[in-house]
Design a protein around this motif. Structure first.
Motif, PDB file in Angstrom:
ATOM      1  N   SER A 582      -7.336  -2.305   2.759  1.00 18.47           N
ATOM      2  CA  SER A 582      -7.869  -3.241   1.760  1.00 18.47           C
ATOM      3  C   SER A 582      -7.188  -3.050   0.413  1.00 18.47           C
ATOM      4  O   SER A 582      -6.860  -4.015  -0.289  1.00 18.47           O
ATOM      5  CB  SER A 582      -9.382  -3.033   1.620  1.00 18.47           C
ATOM      6  OG  SER A 582      -9.668  -1.693   1.186  1.00 18.47           O
ATOM      7  N   ARG A 583      -6.950  -1.788   0.073  1.00 17.18           N
ATOM      8  CA  ARG A 583      -6.266  -1.535  -1.195  1.00 17.18           C
ATOM      9  C   ARG A 583      -4.833  -2.070  -1.153  1.00 17.18           C
ATOM     10  O   ARG A 583      -4.349  -2.642  -2.139  1.00 17.18           O
ATOM     11  CB  ARG A 583      -6.244  -0.040  -1.475  1.00 17.18           C
ATOM     12  CG  ARG A 583      -5.690   0.315  -2.840  1.00 17.18           C
ATOM     13  CD  ARG A 583      -5.813   1.802  -3.097  1.00 17.18           C
ATOM     14  NE  ARG A 583      -5.263   2.143  -4.399  1.00 17.18           N
ATOM     15  CZ  ARG A 583      -5.178   3.387  -4.862  1.00 17.18           C
ATOM     16  NH1 ARG A 583      -5.647   4.388  -4.100  1.00 17.18           N
ATOM     17  NH2 ARG A 583      -4.666   3.622  -6.044  1.00 17.18           N
ATOM     18  N   CYS A 584      -4.190  -1.885  -0.013  1.00 13.17           N
ATOM     19  CA  CYS A 584      -2.829  -2.426   0.125  1.00 13.17           C
ATOM     20  C   CYS A 584      -2.818  -3.943   0.009  1.00 13.17           C
ATOM     21  O   CYS A 584      -1.929  -4.525  -0.623  1.00 13.17           O
ATOM     22  CB  CYS A 584      -2.222  -1.989   1.463  1.00 13.17           C
ATOM     23  SG  CYS A 584      -1.773  -0.234   1.514  1.00 13.17           S
ATOM     24  N   ARG A 585      -3.822  -4.581   0.652  1.00 14.75           N
ATOM     25  CA  ARG A 585      -3.882  -6.045   0.546  1.00 14.75           C
ATOM     26  C   ARG A 585      -4.110  -6.489  -0.893  1.00 14.75           C
ATOM     27  O   ARG A 585      -3.491  -7.448  -1.371  1.00 14.75           O
ATOM     28  CB  ARG A 585      -4.996  -6.570   1.453  1.00 14.75           C
ATOM     29  CG  ARG A 585      -4.644  -6.549   2.933  1.00 14.75           C
ATOM     30  CD  ARG A 585      -5.645  -7.377   3.736  1.00 14.75           C
ATOM     31  NE  ARG A 585      -6.981  -6.790   3.687  1.00 14.75           N
ATOM     32  CZ  ARG A 585      -7.448  -5.896   4.561  1.00 14.75           C
ATOM     33  NH1 ARG A 585      -6.670  -5.476   5.548  1.00 14.75           N
ATOM     34  NH2 ARG A 585      -8.664  -5.409   4.462  1.00 14.75           N
ATOM     35  N   SER A 586      -5.020  -5.763  -1.588  1.00  9.42           N
ATOM     36  CA  SER A 586      -5.252  -6.129  -2.989  1.00  9.42           C
ATOM     37  C   SER A 586      -4.007  -5.882  -3.832  1.00  9.42           C
ATOM     38  O   SER A 586      -3.639  -6.705  -4.682  1.00  9.42           O
ATOM     39  CB  SER A 586      -6.430  -5.318  -3.547  1.00  9.42           C
ATOM     40  OG  SER A 586      -6.141  -3.918  -3.514  1.00  9.42           O
ATOM     41  N   LEU A 587      -3.330  -4.761  -3.552  1.00  7.22           N
ATOM     42  CA  LEU A 587      -2.103  -4.489  -4.301  1.00  7.22           C
ATOM     43  C   LEU A 587      -1.015  -5.508  -3.972  1.00  7.22           C
ATOM     44  O   LEU A 587      -0.253  -5.929  -4.851  1.00  7.22           O
ATOM     45  CB  LEU A 587      -1.599  -3.074  -3.988  1.00  7.22           C
ATOM     46  CG  LEU A 587      -2.446  -1.919  -4.536  1.00  7.22           C
ATOM     47  CD1 LEU A 587      -1.879  -0.590  -4.071  1.00  7.22           C
ATOM     48  CD2 LEU A 587      -2.509  -1.983  -6.059  1.00  7.22           C
ATOM     49  N   LEU A 591       0.639  -7.794  -6.513  1.00  9.14           N
ATOM     50  CA  LEU A 591       2.099  -7.813  -6.596  1.00  9.14           C
ATOM     51  C   LEU A 591       2.639  -9.236  -6.490  1.00  9.14           C
ATOM     52  O   LEU A 591       3.584  -9.609  -7.203  1.00  9.14           O
ATOM     53  CB  LEU A 591       2.698  -6.933  -5.492  1.00  9.14           C
ATOM     54  CG  LEU A 591       4.226  -6.827  -5.444  1.00  9.14           C
ATOM     55  CD1 LEU A 591       4.737  -6.214  -6.737  1.00  9.14           C
ATOM     56  CD2 LEU A 591       4.674  -6.008  -4.245  1.00  9.14           C
ATOM     57  N   ALA A 592       2.030 -10.030  -5.604  1.00  9.50           N
ATOM     58  CA  ALA A 592       2.463 -11.424  -5.492  1.00  9.50           C
ATOM     59  C   ALA A 592       2.192 -12.180  -6.791  1.00  9.50           C
ATOM     60  O   ALA A 592       3.038 -12.967  -7.250  1.00  9.50           O
ATOM     61  CB  ALA A 592       1.746 -12.095  -4.322  1.00  9.50           C
ATOM     62  N   ASP A 593       1.014 -11.931  -7.389  1.00 13.21           N
ATOM     63  CA  ASP A 593       0.716 -12.593  -8.674  1.00 13.21           C
ATOM     64  C   ASP A 593       1.696 -12.154  -9.762  1.00 13.21           C
ATOM     65  O   ASP A 593       2.212 -12.982 -10.531  1.00 13.21           O
ATOM     66  CB  ASP A 593      -0.725 -12.278  -9.104  1.00 13.21           C
ATOM     67  CG  ASP A 593      -1.751 -12.841  -8.134  1.00 13.21           C
ATOM     68  OD1 ASP A 593      -1.383 -13.784  -7.397  1.00 13.21           O
ATOM     69  OD2 ASP A 593      -2.888 -12.339  -8.096  1.00 13.21           O
TER      70      ASP A 593
END
Length: 910
Positions: A582-587, A591-593
């Motif tokens: 989940s942290r990777c997805r949020s990061l 990162l995409a933003d």
């Protein structure tokens, strides 16, 4: 054929392409071999001086002696000189054995045999079965070195683009079945039986193999040898191992010429060339014999079997590391190292006047000499470029197929050696001279020698031997188990649970029948023994099964506990991994933003940089335009100042003349009044002086070329009051009553009874004027960035067109033009100038602007001090006598100091 393909991080790259260039640079090594004379008592042109030098002596039959009439003796030095008694083994050990050592260690090599016809080149290269040359000995030493470390056939497969692919052993077995086993079962093609007999003859010739072996080989690699055989005939490349199609009518079709290509590493190779994988020297000799049968050989006057083409025998060694178990090769084509040794037998140079060639032989000799000349030219240019690297010339490798094929070697990708074969006969002097010069040039060329290839994959060294020991131990254990099974029959499923045959016949016919009882007792005893054996076997199996079952239960419980521990650990790790995911997805989302924001920022930055560049360009253009206008205005202002000073001088002289005339006239009148007074002699009255009242100040106008004062209506009519649109300043002068001008005025005393002349009221002129704009079509040119000063007076343009950048099309419909310019005046205040003019058509179809007016607008704070002209007024001189010349000088000086800027008439073409 191509040189070794450099691998990523495994083989050294070419010179100039590696950032850490640690390769060794060495010259081309040239050796000389002298052929024995057919007639030992014949004349010779070459003598061996020492193991490194020979003397070439001209003869009386040579062309050099015919030109100069002198016998010359020139010494040539080589890496080593081999005389007539040197053996093939000695030549191989000095010349070719180091190249085989480089081949095993992943480095390239190139060996030439060069010389004239019948100098022993082919013998040096191939030799005889009982006294082998360089080529067969290279194959012997290579297979002696890698014999126990070869891979299975077809594990390495050529990809037809100068590279190799790796196959598994199963795929290699299928390939071997398809290419070797199945063709053996098919019908033979015509001529195949004869070819097989010839190969068998090669095996049975009693060849003496070379037992030499190269040391320091990497035993953790697996090796495979591929050979190819090509020739360059009439500057065409032919594959000597190509399977030619057969026609029942015409027989074998002629071979097709091959083309040269560049691989992905910029190495040259022969496209669609046949490469044969060989596992022994005998297989390689079969390939060599097959190619030699197709090679172009013809009879000439100098040699019974003269080579008519350049033959190239390529030996390519493919090596790759084994896996961690030391059993199979790593299935990765990037871990393959390919090294190559090219053995080139050049055709001999020939002179037509000696060989008497005609037809095809003459054409072949011409192409051979052209190829050798191209090789010499390339080497000469290489030597010149290396001596003067500042201005290198392009080496013409493409002039010949031979030089084009081996350009990578001369550019620095492997060791190059050359064997110069010399026939010492006196008749061969003229051609031997050229051979010696070519050898001398070749020794001065420096080539780059690649470093040894070492695979660093992190595996343990010696894994091949470890794998072999493990396999031997496994075979030994299998043999031991087999022997034990043969001695002791295995219990369990191999034993049949049966008490024996059925009961025998128990019928007793007589009470004295003891035989039946004996048989029954024996039968029962045997059955009892079988029962006991079966019971014992059952007990053993039951105990074994119970032990195995207990062990299984124990292992099962342990595994179950271990499974529970692993499940708990997995759950804990699963929760942590879920958090990390989940942290990777949020990061990743952040990162995409951030990446999107960064892209937008880059895009906006590029846009702003473009806009800023445009603005800077416009500002620079405006700056240049302002500087140009300022310089032009200063130039015109200086010219106008010169004209203004000239006009002031002229006006000064004119005023002096007018004042002189007026003084003379008044002097006359004064004399006349004096005469009248003296004649009448009236009673003298005391002289009184009346201080003249201050006269009202006049509005002055200044016009170049005329300076006068308006003091009365008569004076106004005589002078001519300018209209409000004219720019005329009038300098006011004061003349006291009874004062005479000129130099005599200083000598004559003032009259005793002066009479004050009443002062006239000067003509009043308006202080302000309105704008001169009219109802014409105006073109209002107002540059960008202009500020509005909000002054009291503003130009009124009823019909106008406003632009910020003037173009030719804007002046087509306009009749008037007004340019707005803002700057800082001499008093430090910001001011706005309006340059006005008429737009007139030109003879060429364009328009021009004629400037005729300038308006200056400023902002000033209102004050109590009244506006006053800079010219001296009559009130300034009340109560004192002043010389008119002095007053005029003061007036002129004031005008010079505080003159207003003129309105030059400027013409600007649009």
């Amino acid at each position: 054929m191509p040189p070794m393909r450099p691998q990523r991080g495994k083989t050294p790259k070419k010179r100039g392409k590696s950032p850490n260039n640690t390769d060794v640079v060495e010259p081309v090594e040239v050796y000389c071999r002298v052929r024995p004379l057919d007639n030992p008592s014949g004349n010779v042109c070459l003598k061996v001086v020492n193991p490194e030098a020979v003397n070439l002596i001209s003869t009386e039959s040579s062309l050099a002696f015919a030109r100069t009439g002198q016998l010359k003796e020139v010494q040539y030095k080589f890496q080593q000189v081999f005389d007539e008694v040197t053996s093939q083994k000695t030549i191989f050990d000095h010349v070719a054995l180091p190249l085989v050592d480089d081949l095993v260690h992943g480095k390239n090599g190139l060996l030439f045999t060069y010389g004239i016809t019948s100098s022993g080149k082919t013998y040096t290269m191939t030799g005889t079965p009982q006294d082998q040359g360089i080529l067969p000995r290279c194959l012997d030493v290579l297979f002696n070195t890698i014999g126990g470390f070869q891979s299975k056939k077809y594990v390495f497969k050529p990809d037809r683009m100068n590279g190799f692919d790796v196959q598994t052993e199963a795929d290699a077995m299928m390939e071997r079945q398809r290419r070797d086993i199945l063709p053996a079962l098919t019908p033979k093609t015509p001529g195949s039986g004869r070819q097989k007999k010839e190969f068998e003859f090669v095996r049975d010739t009693g060849r003496l193999a070379d037992p030499t072996c190269v040391s320091d080989i990497d035993e953790d690699n697996t090796y495979a040898v591929f050979v190819s055989y090509i020739e360059i005939y009439n500057n065409y490349v032919y594959d000597l191992l190509e399977e030619l199609p057969y026609d029942n009518i015409t027989g074998y079709k002629p071979p097709q010429s091959k083309i040269l290509r560049n691989d992905s590493y910029e190495n040259m190779y022969v496209m669609s060339c046949t490469e044969v994988e060989v596992k022994s020297p005998e297989e390689a000799f079969e390939v060599l014999f097959k190619g030699q049968k197709r090679r172009k050989v013809a009879h000439t006057c100098l040699n019974a079997e003269s080579s008519r083409s350049h033959s190239i025998f390529n030996i390519r060694l493919v090596q790759a590391p084994l896996d961690s178990c030391g059993q199979e090769v790593i299935q990765d084509s990037d871990k393959i190292c390919v090294s190559q040794l090219s053995l080139v037998d050049l055709a001999g140079s020939e002179r037509t006047n000696r060989t008497k060639n005609q037809g095809d032989r003459l054409k072949e000799a011409s192409n051979i000499n052209q190829t050798l000349m191209a090789l010499r030219n390339c080497l000469e240019l290489l030597r010149e470029n290396q001596k003067s690297p500042g201005n290198p010339r392009m080496v013409p490798y493409r002039d010949s197929k031979l030089t084009h094929l081996f350009k990578n070697y001369f550019d620095g990708d492997g060791r190059v050696r050359m064997v110069i074969c010399v026939n010492p006969k006196a008749e061969e002097y003229d051609e031997t001279v050229h051979v010696m010069k070519f050898a001398e040039i070749s020794q001065e060329i420096m080539v780059q020698r690649s470093q040894q290839v070492k695979f660093d994959l992190g595996f343990t060294p010696g894994r091949r031997r470890l794998g072999e020991k493990i396999r031997e131990e496994q075979l030994r254990e299998a043999e031991k188990i087999k022997i034990e099974q043969d001695i002791v029959p295995p219990p369990g499923p191999c034993m049949v649970y049966d008490l024996g045959p059925e009961f025998p016949n128990l019928q007793m016919v007589d009470y004295t029948d003891s035989a039946t009882l004996i048989n029954l007792i024996a039968f029962l005893a045997e059955r009892d023994s079988k029962r006991q054996a079966l019971a014992a076997d059952f007990e053993t199996k039951w105990s074994n099964f119970r032990g195995r079952l207990v062990g299984f239960e124990r292992d099962y419980e342990q595994l179950q506990e271990r499974n529970e521990e692993l499940e708990n650990q997995m759950k804990r790790q699963g929760s942590s991994s879920t958090k990390f995911e989940s942290r990777c997805r949020s990061l990743e989302a952040r990162l995409a933003d951030v990446q999107a924001q960064l892209d937008d920022a880059h895009r906006m930055r590029r846009e702003y940089e473009a806009k800023l560049g445009d603005k800077d360009l416009k500002l620079l253009q405006e700056k240049h335009e302002k500087e140009r206008l300022r310089d032009n205005f200063k130039q015109r202002l200086e010219m106008n100042n010169i004209h203004w000073e000239d006009n002031l001088d002229k006006e000064k002289r004119k005023i002096e003349q007018q004042l002189g005339a007026q003084l003379e006239e008044k002097e006359k009148r004064f004399n006349m009044m004096k005469e009248v007074l003296e004649t009448d002699t009236p009673t003298a009255r005391p002289r009184t002086f009346k201080t003249p009242a201050p006269a009202p100040k006049t509005r002055t106008y200044t016009t170049p070329g005329m300076i006068q004062s308006a003091r009365s209506e008569s004076d106004v009519s005589s002078v001519g009051l300018p209209t409000p649109r004219s720019r005329t300043n009038t300098v006011s002068t004061v003349k006291p009553w009874g004062y005479g001008g000129g130099k005599s005025a200083t000598k004559r005393p003032p009259p005793k009874t002066p009479v004050a002349t009443p002062r006239a009221i000067p003509q009043y002129s308006l202080r302000h004027r309105r704008s001169r704009s009219n109802n014409e079509t105006w073109l209002d040119h107002r540059p960008q960035g202009s500020l509005d000063l909000d002054t009291v007076l503003q130009p009124t343009l009823k019909k106008k067109k406003s632009v910020s950048k003037l173009e030719q099309k804007d002046t087509k419909t306009a009749t008037k033009y007004m340019l707005t310019h803002q700057d800082v005046g001499s008093d430090g205040e910001f001011q706005t100038k309006y340059f006005k003019g008429d737009v007139l058509p030109t003879a060429g179809g364009g328009t021009q602007v004629v400037f005729n007016d300038v308006e200056v607008h400023k902002q000033r704070e209102p004050g109590t001090r009244k506006r006053r002209s800079s010219c001296p007024q009559p009130s300034d001189f009340d109560g004192e006598w002043t010389d008119p010349e002095e007053r005029c000088a003061i007036a002129i000086e004031g005008h010079r100091r505080k003159r207003s800027k003129p309105s030059p008439e400027l013409v600007s073409h649009v």
